[in-house]
Write an enzyme that holds these catalytic residues in place. Structure first.
Site, PDB file in Angstrom:
ATOM      1  N   GLY A  22      -7.501   3.242 -14.307  1.00 20.68           N
ATOM      2  CA  GLY A  22      -7.214   1.805 -14.335  1.00 20.68           C
ATOM      3  C   GLY A  22      -8.468   0.981 -14.094  1.00 20.68           C
ATOM      4  O   GLY A  22      -9.551   1.523 -13.836  1.00 20.68           O
ATOM      5  N   ASP A  45      -4.392  10.094 -12.606  1.00 21.23           N
ATOM      6  CA  ASP A  45      -3.750   8.920 -13.206  1.00 21.23           C
ATOM      7  C   ASP A  45      -2.345   9.327 -13.661  1.00 21.23           C
ATOM      8  O   ASP A  45      -1.903  10.466 -13.432  1.00 21.23           O
ATOM      9  CB  ASP A  45      -4.604   8.354 -14.353  1.00 21.23           C
ATOM     10  CG  ASP A  45      -4.322   6.868 -14.582  1.00 21.23           C
ATOM     11  OD1 ASP A  45      -5.065   6.013 -14.072  1.00 21.23           O
ATOM     12  OD2 ASP A  45      -3.321   6.567 -15.275  1.00 21.23           O
ATOM     13  N   HIS A 144      -5.526 -15.383 -12.195  1.00 26.12           N
ATOM     14  CA  HIS A 144      -5.905 -13.987 -12.496  1.00 26.12           C
ATOM     15  C   HIS A 144      -5.970 -13.747 -14.007  1.00 26.12           C
ATOM     16  O   HIS A 144      -5.458 -14.527 -14.797  1.00 26.12           O
ATOM     17  CB  HIS A 144      -4.876 -13.022 -11.891  1.00 26.12           C
ATOM     18  CG  HIS A 144      -5.069 -12.797 -10.424  1.00 26.12           C
ATOM     19  ND1 HIS A 144      -4.559 -13.653  -9.475  1.00 26.12           N
ATOM     20  CD2 HIS A 144      -5.728 -11.813  -9.738  1.00 26.12           C
ATOM     21  CE1 HIS A 144      -4.884 -13.210  -8.264  1.00 26.12           C
ATOM     22  NE2 HIS A 144      -5.596 -12.102  -8.388  1.00 26.12           N
ATOM     23  N   HIS A 145      -6.533 -12.579 -14.327  1.00 29.54           N
ATOM     24  CA  HIS A 145      -6.566 -12.077 -15.711  1.00 29.54           C
ATOM     25  C   HIS A 145      -5.128 -11.863 -16.218  1.00 29.54           C
ATOM     26  O   HIS A 145      -4.225 -11.570 -15.422  1.00 29.54           O
ATOM     27  CB  HIS A 145      -7.354 -10.762 -15.755  1.00 29.54           C
ATOM     28  CG  HIS A 145      -6.770  -9.700 -14.848  1.00 29.54           C
ATOM     29  ND1 HIS A 145      -5.868  -8.771 -15.298  1.00 29.54           N
ATOM     30  CD2 HIS A 145      -6.910  -9.458 -13.514  1.00 29.54           C
ATOM     31  CE1 HIS A 145      -5.496  -7.981 -14.299  1.00 29.54           C
ATOM     32  NE2 HIS A 145      -6.123  -8.395 -13.191  1.00 29.54           N
ATOM     33  N   LYS A 148      -2.520  -8.730 -15.452  1.00 27.60           N
ATOM     34  CA  LYS A 148      -1.917  -8.475 -14.134  1.00 27.60           C
ATOM     35  C   LYS A 148      -0.397  -8.432 -14.253  1.00 27.60           C
ATOM     36  O   LYS A 148       0.211  -9.292 -14.890  1.00 27.60           O
ATOM     37  CB  LYS A 148      -2.357  -9.581 -13.166  1.00 27.60           C
ATOM     38  CG  LYS A 148      -1.875  -9.378 -11.749  1.00 27.60           C
ATOM     39  CD  LYS A 148      -2.608 -10.281 -10.772  1.00 27.60           C
ATOM     40  CE  LYS A 148      -2.079 -10.131  -9.347  1.00 27.60           C
ATOM     41  NZ  LYS A 148      -2.099  -8.749  -8.838  1.00 27.60           N
TER      42      LYS A 148
HETATM   43  N1  LIG Z   1      -6.330  -4.963  -2.825  1.00 28.87           N
HETATM   44  C1  LIG Z   1      -7.261  -5.374  -3.690  1.00 28.87           C
HETATM   45  O1  LIG Z   1      -8.374  -5.766  -3.303  1.00 28.87           O
HETATM   46  C2  LIG Z   1      -6.962  -5.342  -5.138  1.00 28.87           C
HETATM   47  C3  LIG Z   1      -5.729  -4.943  -5.556  1.00 28.87           C
HETATM   48  N2  LIG Z   1      -5.451  -4.829  -6.880  1.00 28.87           N
HETATM   49  C4  LIG Z   1      -4.143  -4.276  -7.196  1.00 28.87           C
HETATM   50  O2  LIG Z   1      -4.331  -2.921  -7.579  1.00 28.87           O
HETATM   51  C5  LIG Z   1      -3.340  -2.536  -8.520  1.00 28.87           C
HETATM   52  C6  LIG Z   1      -4.009  -1.969  -9.765  1.00 28.87           C
HETATM   53  O3  LIG Z   1      -4.721  -2.986 -10.432  1.00 28.87           O
HETATM   54  P1  LIG Z   1      -5.517  -2.665 -11.761  1.00 28.87           P
HETATM   55  O4  LIG Z   1      -6.499  -1.575 -11.547  1.00 28.87           O
HETATM   56  O5  LIG Z   1      -5.999  -3.976 -12.282  1.00 28.87           O
HETATM   57  O6  LIG Z   1      -4.328  -2.143 -12.700  1.00 28.87           O
HETATM   58  P2  LIG Z   1      -4.409  -1.131 -13.943  1.00 28.87           P
HETATM   59  O7  LIG Z   1      -3.133  -1.304 -14.694  1.00 28.87           O
HETATM   60  O8  LIG Z   1      -5.699  -1.304 -14.674  1.00 28.87           O
HETATM   61  O9  LIG Z   1      -4.444   0.313 -13.246  1.00 28.87           O
HETATM   62  C7  LIG Z   1      -3.352   0.984 -12.734  1.00 28.87           C
HETATM   63  C8  LIG Z   1      -3.522   2.456 -13.063  1.00 28.87           C
HETATM   64  O10 LIG Z   1      -2.544   3.207 -12.366  1.00 28.87           O
HETATM   65  C9  LIG Z   1      -2.123   4.254 -13.236  1.00 28.87           C
HETATM   66  N3  LIG Z   1      -0.862   4.827 -12.780  1.00 28.87           N
HETATM   67  C10 LIG Z   1       0.397   4.400 -13.028  1.00 28.87           C
HETATM   68  N4  LIG Z   1       1.286   5.232 -12.445  1.00 28.87           N
HETATM   69  C11 LIG Z   1       0.568   6.188 -11.797  1.00 28.87           C
HETATM   70  C12 LIG Z   1       0.916   7.302 -10.997  1.00 28.87           C
HETATM   71  N5  LIG Z   1       2.197   7.632 -10.740  1.00 28.87           N
HETATM   72  N6  LIG Z   1      -0.086   8.065 -10.457  1.00 28.87           N
HETATM   73  C13 LIG Z   1      -1.375   7.770 -10.706  1.00 28.87           C
HETATM   74  N7  LIG Z   1      -1.773   6.729 -11.475  1.00 28.87           N
HETATM   75  C14 LIG Z   1      -0.799   5.940 -12.000  1.00 28.87           C
HETATM   76  C15 LIG Z   1      -2.051   3.572 -14.594  1.00 28.87           C
HETATM   77  O11 LIG Z   1      -2.019   4.498 -15.660  1.00 28.87           O
HETATM   78  C16 LIG Z   1      -3.339   2.751 -14.557  1.00 28.87           C
HETATM   79  O12 LIG Z   1      -4.441   3.512 -15.044  1.00 28.87           O
HETATM   80  C17 LIG Z   1      -2.490  -3.784  -8.773  1.00 28.87           C
HETATM   81  O13 LIG Z   1      -1.357  -3.756  -7.917  1.00 28.87           O
HETATM   82  C18 LIG Z   1      -3.432  -4.912  -8.361  1.00 28.87           C
HETATM   83  O14 LIG Z   1      -2.768  -6.075  -7.971  1.00 28.87           O
HETATM   84  C19 LIG Z   1      -6.369  -5.133  -7.828  1.00 28.87           C
HETATM   85  C20 LIG Z   1      -7.608  -5.574  -7.488  1.00 28.87           C
HETATM   86  C21 LIG Z   1      -8.006  -5.708  -6.100  1.00 28.87           C
HETATM   87  O1  LIG Z   2      -4.481  -7.531  -9.926  1.00 28.70           O
HETATM   88  C1  LIG Z   2      -5.589  -7.963  -9.547  1.00 28.70           C
HETATM   89  O2  LIG Z   2      -6.556  -8.105 -10.307  1.00 28.70           O
HETATM   90  C2  LIG Z   2      -5.742  -8.316  -8.127  1.00 28.70           C
HETATM   91  N1  LIG Z   2      -4.767  -8.009  -7.328  1.00 28.70           N
HETATM   92  C3  LIG Z   2      -4.724  -8.256  -5.922  1.00 28.70           C
HETATM   93  C4  LIG Z   2      -3.648  -9.270  -5.621  1.00 28.70           C
HETATM   94  O3  LIG Z   2      -2.582  -9.240  -6.249  1.00 28.70           O
HETATM   95  O4  LIG Z   2      -3.843 -10.080  -4.712  1.00 28.70           O
HETATM   96  C5  LIG Z   2      -6.072  -8.619  -5.364  1.00 28.70           C
HETATM   97  C6  LIG Z   2      -6.915  -9.477  -6.254  1.00 28.70           C
HETATM   98  O5  LIG Z   2      -6.348 -10.743  -6.294  1.00 28.70           O
HETATM   99  C7  LIG Z   2      -7.010  -8.871  -7.648  1.00 28.70           C
END
Ligand SMILES: NC(=O)C1=CN([C@@H]2O[C@H](COP(=O)(O)OP(=O)(O)OC[C@H]3O[C@@H](n4cnc5c(N)ncnc54)[C@H](O)[C@@H]3O)[C@@H](O)[C@H]2O)C=CC1
Ligand SMILES: O=C(O)C1=N[C@H](C(=O)O)C[C@H](O)C1
Length: 257
Positions: A22, A45, A144-145, A148
């Site tokens: 991801g 993944d 956000h993008h 999401k």
């Molecule tokens: N806490 C933080 O600082 C941040 C949190 N996030 C959160 O992180 C999460 C992921 O965001 P992105 O990377 O943008 O999404 P994304 O959709 O690019 O990545 C998610 C990945 O998880 C994989 N996946 C789905 N089911 C799975 C499973 N059972 N086991 C392993 N992999 C699996 C998908 O195939 C995908 O590659 C979202 O909930 C987002 O809101 C995103 C950015 C920062």
């Molecule tokens: O999905 C994202 O990109 C992000 N997810 C987290 C959220 O839902 O707050 C953190 C950050 O905003 C990026």
């Protein structure tokens, strides 16, 4: 230092990444790979076997997957005795309570769940919580993008809850709002009495504004993540800390302090 502590200080931390293909997972794999005190031992993944991580001897798993699979992943990690750093969104109080319950049966395991690993975002939430008691009005706009999945963001939801708690402690009543005729959604989502508006647009990464208002003045607190690299120092900090923090840690605040 005990022998055990010296060993863990000297040997690289064995890290597995869930959601490794991801947007965030790819960035985490790069960051872990580049960290001299960590070994990237598993990249898992969707469709891959979770046991790849335990077979590879992962001591810490980092999860950036989706709200619908993260609880199963986390349950599995705790069952295996693997500590976890979780950035995936969707954590309600009920979910956090379930995690606490699993951890009670595995007292040595640590879990860090953080709605946002960006240091600036953590500070933005702290500043907003601090300002909340001084302003009768508050609204949150997160941007956000468009890929999401969840709205509003985990960060916005967490910020709204912090603000609501601070307002309640200060004895503030409801935010003033005379709206009586509304097209559904025009006033945003209501999270604990705080209006939250979610914008999605190509070109954005992760941004949030908290707008406070009182008589004759407003205060805007804004944070922008322009690149997912912004989350990596926080993720690595949590990976380094989590094995020495048994139980559940919510947010990066405690680790930064
Ligand atoms: N806490 C933080 O600082 C941040 C949190 N996030 C959160 O992180 C999460 C992921 O965001 P992105 O990377 O943008 O999404 P994304 O959709 O690019 O990545 C998610 C990945 O998880 C994989 N996946 C789905 N089911 C799975 C499973 N059972 N086991 C392993 N992999 C699996 C998908 O195939 C995908 O590659 C979202 O909930 C987002 O809101 C995103 C950015 C920062
Ligand atoms: O999905 C994202 O990109 C992000 N997810 C987290 C959220 O839902 O707050 C953190 C950050 O905003 C990026």
């Amino acid at each position: 230092m005990t022998d055990e502590q010296e060993k863990s200080a000297a040997e690289p931390i064995r890290v597995g990444v869930l959601g490794a293909r991801g947007r965030m997972g790819l960035e985490v794999c790069k960051a872990v790979d580049a960290a001299t005190d960590m070994d990237l031992v598993a990249m898992v993944d969707q469709g891959d076997w979770l046991f790849n991580a335990s077979d590879a001897g992962a001591e810490v798993v980092v999860d950036f997957t989706t709200p619908d699979v993260v609880m199963d992943n986390l349950h599995w990690c705790i069952d295996q005795g693997i500590s976890a750093v979780v950035g995936t969104t969707g954590f309600t109080e009920q979910r956090l309570d379930r995690v606490r319950g699993w951890l009670e049966r595995k007292p040595g395991v640590g879990v860090v769940v953080a709605p946002n690993f960006g240091i600036g975002a953590v500070l933005m939430m702290q500043f907003a919580a601090r300002a909340a008691r001084h302003f009768e009005s508050v609204e949150i706009v997160e941007q956000h993008h468009p890929r999401k999945l969840d709205a509003p963001s985990g960060t916005a939801t967490h910020t709204a809850r912090l603000i609501a708690r601070a307002r309640a402690e200060a004895g503030l009543g409801p935010v003033p709002d005379a709206t009586s005729d509304e097209v559904a959604g025009a006033r945003g989502a209501d999270i604990d009495g705080v209006r939250v508006h979610a914008v999605r647009a190509t070109g954005l990464v992760a941004h949030q504004e908290v707008l406070f208002g009182t008589v004759g003045e407003t205060l805007t607190i804004r944070h922008d993540s322009y690149d997912r690299a912004s989350f990596m120092p926080g993720v690595l900090l949590a990976v380094r800390a989590v094995r020495n923090r048994p139980g559940l840690t919510i947010g990066l605040d405690a680790l930064l302090d």
